[in-house]
Design a protein around this motif. Structure first.
Motif: not given
Length: 302
Positions: A22-31
């Protein structure tokens, strides 16, 4: 202050992109969150959700039935109280009302029985843009009411494009030649022989407010199905499941902002106040079971 929502595709991340956490998803700006399922705010709308729970049957690929947030105990294993229409739940409703796209990220549920054919083998996967078609409330198997949202795939995930200034309060410039692919239909007014018969019987007069709209083609009214057609409600297209309503009251009824009580009074859902008595005509018997269904699943009134 709530962070501004960012709608649509995020540059550099196409449908099918995989993430380990989830941390990678957040850093990507998707969520924007590491734990919450819904990303967004009630003022602008929800821009993304993570699908990693619910039931396997809820995820049908191009159609997802998503359960709202809140009402659970601390370890999120049981629903212990009714969900509230605020936060992420209200943000998803804003996206429904405005036809805004929602990024869907699928993850692996903790329980194997909740996995579907569309669950990634591991980690998380960005699966494109969806639109919120409708929402309602229903009792969770644990007892309390939860909000449910029907989302459908939006043209392969590429039809919506952000406009300059989107998400701001500045005056938009608009578009002298708008593209057809950027228009959004938020609801469908179905007209069948059944709904036409009901409208004719009531002389195109709203059964809630009594207004009869006169237009160039004559009088105008809409046939509103009490128990909605299609999945997941599967209401019938029959006379006793239809009301004759003006466009305003049709929207309020479909959105659960008004409901019909056991006393056949029309109530405002927000404060339960009585607005009117439902107008009736001989030969049009309204199905009480359908009315009770609408009251519970759309207005959240047991």
């Amino acid at each position: 202050m709530a962070l501004p929502s960012v709608f649509g595709e995020i540059p550099g991340y196409r449908e099918g992109h995989e993430f380990r956490s989830r941390a990678e998803v957040r850093l990507a700006g998707l969520h924007r969150h590491n734990q919450n399922g819904i990303s967004g705010n009630p003022e602008e709308g929800a821009d993304a959700i993570v699908v990693s729970g619910g039931y396997a049957d809820d995820d049908q690929g191009v159609r997802i039935i998503y359960t709202g947030e809140g009402g659970q105990n601390e370890d999120r294993t049981r629903h212990v109280e009714d969900q509230q229409m605020d936060g992420g739940n209200l943000a998803l409703v804003r996206s429904e009302e405005r036809g805004l796209p929602v990024r869907v990220i699928r993850g692996v549920p903790r329980r194997k029985r909740n996995r579907s054919a569309y669950t990634p083998a591991s980690g998380l996967r960005y699966d494109g843009l969806y639109t919120v078609v409708r929402h309602w409330s229903e009792p969770h198997p644990d007892g309390p009411l939860v909000f449910r949202y029907l989302l459908e795939k939006a043209d392969g995930g590429t039809a919506w494009e952000a406009r300059p200034g989107a998400g701001t309060t500045s005056r938009p410039a608009g578009d002298q030649a708008p593209s057809r692919t950027q228009s959004v239909t938020q609801r469908v007014v179905r007209n069948s022989a059944v709904t036409q018969w009901v409208k004719n019987l009531h002389d195109h007069t709203c059964q809630v407010c009594g207004i009869r709209l006169e237009v160039d083609g004559g009088a105008y009214a809409e046939g509103a199905h009490i128990r909605a057609l299609g999945r997941p409600h599967n209401g019938p297209d029959v006379i006793d499941n239809v009301l004759c309503l003006c466009p305003n009251d049709h929207v309020l009824f479909d959105k659960g902002a008004i409901f019909i009580g056991e006393d056949w009074k029309v109530h405002r859902t927000a404060d339960r106040s009585v607005l009117a008595s439902l107008r009736t005509r001989p030969g049009h018997d309204v199905d009480m079971a359908a009315v009770a269904y609408h009251r519970q699943f759309f207005a959240g009134v047991r």
